[in-house]
Write an enzyme that holds these catalytic residues in place. Structure first.
Site, short mmCIF file in Angstrom:
data_model
loop_
_atom_site.label_atom_id
_atom_site.label_comp_id
_atom_site.label_asym_id
_atom_site.label_seq_id
_atom_site.Cartn_x
_atom_site.Cartn_y
_atom_site.Cartn_z
N SER A 187 0.93 -1.16 0.13
CA SER A 187 -0.01 0.02 0.23
C SER A 187 0.84 1.46 0.07
O SER A 187 0.67 2.20 -0.55
CB SER A 187 -1.04 0.02 1.23
OG SER A 187 -1.76 -1.21 1.24
N HIS A 239 0.40 4.41 4.40
CA HIS A 239 -0.16 5.10 3.18
C HIS A 239 0.36 6.71 3.11
O HIS A 239 0.85 7.19 2.08
CB HIS A 239 -1.76 5.35 3.34
CG HIS A 239 -2.38 3.89 3.31
ND1 HIS A 239 -3.63 3.61 3.59
CD2 HIS A 239 -1.80 2.88 3.10
CE1 HIS A 239 -4.15 2.52 3.63
NE2 HIS A 239 -2.86 1.82 3.14
#
Length: 379
Positions: A187, A239
């Protein structure tokens, strides 16, 4: 008068008739040269690295499941017909994947092993591992959707470097804040690609059409994905770290030269024209600023990590960036504690959080194995 082609020369000549049929040019002005250079089509690269990354992630997930070998533990595995590729029980891993101890063995991000065990390579290996089938499929579909277009436009080398460095940045920020659990997944690298798309649009602003529509669409996509990260059990720090790293990297490696510089080599031989700079002034400024900030971020982040700095000690409110508590869920991590008793070929564990007890047919169980079993018993 039509447009001149490449290298066409048109001369303006004033004519005067001095009698008879003779025509003589008089007061001739210097030739006026019109050069039209057709816009050159941008080179499109063949995308092979991103599909290779996808295959590598899937292959590593299959290898992880092979190493996991759930049936060997005697548990009620999901998909037992898959043999040693069967998944851990749902109550242990609802994503259809391996145990946390297997992920640890394969190179998942575990801060105490990075700092105390000098296993720095986990900051890179963790981005190639996934916690389950749902996890790997979601990330790989996103990688194909985002990565192939970028590789076609900028080439495998730039996108490969961007992917790895952005993923490293995501792991670094995650390690500074999430220090009590393991972390895996691509991610951070994926958010790095999104961040690079935004900075690429900004630094190459003058060459795009419909730029405001593209900017709004991209900002909406990024905001939506970051918003999902405030749910519990989602590592939004990875993220954010990946996005920031990719955003800065985009200014450095995805900058495009202006058309005037590109078209200089297509001008006719002998045609004199003032040289054009490869990049605009604002592109140079953004590149230098981004490069300095990127170096500072990586150096300071690594120094803080190996000095044992805990991010929440310096930013108490930062936990809201990764999880926002509501009436539906609680964001406070639960400290899991077990008491253990090893008797020959049997290990007895008692979860002090819920009082559950269980005996396991294990002799000389490692500390990592005991922690894994404790997590399952208290879960």
């Amino acid at each position: 008068m039509g447009k001149a082609g490449l290298g066409d020369i048109e001369s303006k000549v004033l004519l005067h008739n001095r009698g008879g049929n003779a025509v003589h040019p008089i007061n001739a002005e210097p030739p006026v040269v019109y050069v039209v250079v057709p816009q050159q089509p941008e080179k499109s690269w063949f995308s092979w690295l991103i599909p290779l990354f996808v295959l590598a992630n899937i292959a590593l997930f299959a290898l992880t499941m092979y190493v996991n070998d759930c049936p060997k533990s005697g548990k009620d595995c999901v998909g037992e017909f898959l043999g040693r590729f069967a998944f851990q029980p749902f109550n242990e891993n609802p994503l259809l994947g391996p145990s946390s101890s297997t992920l640890d063995k394969m190179g998942a991000l575990l801060v105490n092993k990075v700092v105390q065990g000098d296993e720095w390579w986990r900051l890179v290996t963790c981005m190639w591992l996934h916690a389950g089938v749902f996890h790997v499929l979601a990330n790989m579909f996103s990688l194909l959707f985002i990565g192939i277009r970028l590789e076609q436009e900028f080439g495998f080398l730039k996108i490969g470097v961007l992917y790895v460095l952005a993923g490293f940045g995501g792991s670094l920020l995650s390690a500074l804040f999430i220090q009590s659990s393991i972390s895996v997944g691509a991610s951070g690298a994926l958010f790095g690609l999104l961040g690079a798309m935004l900075s690429e649009l900004l630094t190459n602003w003058t060459i795009y059409a419909n730029k405001f529509a593209a900017l709004l669409t991209l900002v909406f996509m990024i905001s939506l994905n970051l918003a999902v990260g405030v749910l519990p059990h989602v590592d939004n720090f990875a993220h954010i770290g990946g996005f920031i790293s990719g955003f800065l990297l985009g200014f450095v490696i995805l900058v495009k030269p202006q058309y005037g510089w590109v078209n200089q080599k297509y001008l006719p031989h002998g045609y004199n024209k003032a040289p054009v700079s490869k990049y605009k002034t604002y592109q140079y400024i953004l590149l230098v600023i981004a490069l300095i900030l990127l170096i500072i971020w990586y150096v300071v982040g690594l120094v803080m990590l190996f000095d044992g700095v805990k991010g929440f000690d310096h930013c108490p409110w930062c936990h809201y960036l990764s999880c926002v508590p509501t009436s539906k869920w609680n964001c406070k991590p639960q400290n899991i504690t077990c008491s253990s008793l090893q008797m020959k070929a049997e290990l007895s564990l008692t979860c002090l959080n819920n009082g559950k007890m269980h005996a396991y047919p294990l002799a000389n169980a490692s500390q990592d194995k005991i922690l894994d079993l404790c997590s399952q018993l208290c879960g």
